[in-house]
Write an enzyme that holds these catalytic residues in place. Structure first.
Site: not given
Length: 313
Positions: A12, A92-93, A117, A203, A252
């Site tokens: 993102q 991340s994503l 998510r 996170h 994660q």
């Protein structure tokens, strides 16, 4: 003989209206947009092309859109060069994009999963309660210690969330916890503490409720063994068992992104070049700050694809 390379996929924050326009009607990109639109039952191509920015920036849209864009660029690369990467990873994503690229998830299965998510993350903490900030000019251990001090002093939640490069760590938690940590870390010598324009404390342990929702849905999705090694964020490990991959994706969501170590792990696999696949240039910059010896480039449009291909020799 071309250089061995890895692809890394952004998360993102790199989204922009019109980010795939330069591809025109490239067949691989058009097919990816059609597949994404069918999977989500809405016109993803129109959202990417026209926005508006406010819609594109909603977490529930940003996550599926960035996944789609990363895979569109990846498929265009394969169509144009026929060169598969030696390994993949995602920030991340972006790990979901890496898993689609590696054949673990189909794009059609991954898209509803990342939308869920995103919604779960957004709903886990009311808007305005959580926050994130980038801490610049301080090493990771000092940031960890400062967060622990701030949490103890304030009774709030604040944790290191993204280890982006040797001198940039993103922290996340409650707004009061992050504000306190920014004070503590500036006193410890941080050059800057920049609040990030995000809608949730990604996170961090505050995302545990979101992770539980994600876990339920992950259990119902078919995962295959990866065809390309995927270095994950949470353990900096290459795992091939589908249940182990599910567990890593679950953890994660509320654990830190260990990006510095991910890049080091890719390099340790003998990769000479690390190419950022998808919109933006954030990861390519991080790669150079983590390892100046690594060749770095982006694949986000036909011009950058040609440059990246030339870089590999």
């Amino acid at each position: 003989m071309s250089t061995a390379f890895a692809f890394v996929f952004p998360g993102q924050g790199s989204q922009t209206v019109g980010m795939l326009d330069a591809w025109g009607d490239h067949p691989a990109v058009a097919a990816t947009l059609a597949e994404a639109s069918a999977a989500l039952n809405e016109d993803i191509g129109a959202l990417i092309k026209n926005g508006p920015k406010e819609q594109l920036d909603l977490t529930a849209n940003t996550q599926p859109v960035m996944l789609t864009a990363g895979i569109a660029c990846y498929r265009a690369w394969l169509a144009e060069t026929g060169l598969p990467p030696a390994a993949v990873a995602g920030h991340s994503l972006g790990e979901y994009s890496a898993l689609v690229a590696a054949g673990v998830l189909t794009l059609s299965d991954a898209l509803p999963l990342v939308r869920l998510r995103a919604q779960a993350m957004q709903e886990a903490v009311p808007v305005g309660v959580g926050a994130m900030a980038a801490i610049l000019g301080l090493d990771a251990q000092a940031v960890r210690e400062g967060c622990a001090e701030a949490a103890a002093a304030s009774g709030e939640v604040v944790e290191a969330a993204n280890f982006n490069d040797p001198k940039q760590t993103v922290i996340a938690g409650t707004k009061a916890g992050v504000d306190k940590a920014c004070e503590v870390l500036k006193a410890k010598g941080a050059k800057r503490a920049l609040p990030l324009a995000v809608s949730a404390p990604f996170h961090s342990s505050l995302m545990k409720p979101a992770a539980e929702r994600l876990k339920t849905h992950l259990a119902a999705v078919t995962l295959a063994a990866p065809q390309i090694p995927v270095v994950n964020n949470i353990d900096v490990a290459v795992v091939s068992d589908p249940d182990a991959i599910r567990d890593a994706l679950y953890r994660q969501a509320f654990g830190p992104v260990r990006w510095v170590e991910v890049v080091q792990a890719l390099r340790a696999r003998g990769v000479g070049a690390i190419l950022e696949c998808g919109p933006g240039k954030v990861l390519a910059g991080m790669v150079k700050r983590i390892d100046a010896e690594a060749a770095s480039a982006t694949v986000l449009d036909p011009a950058s694809l040609a440059e990246a291909r030339a870089l590999l020799g």
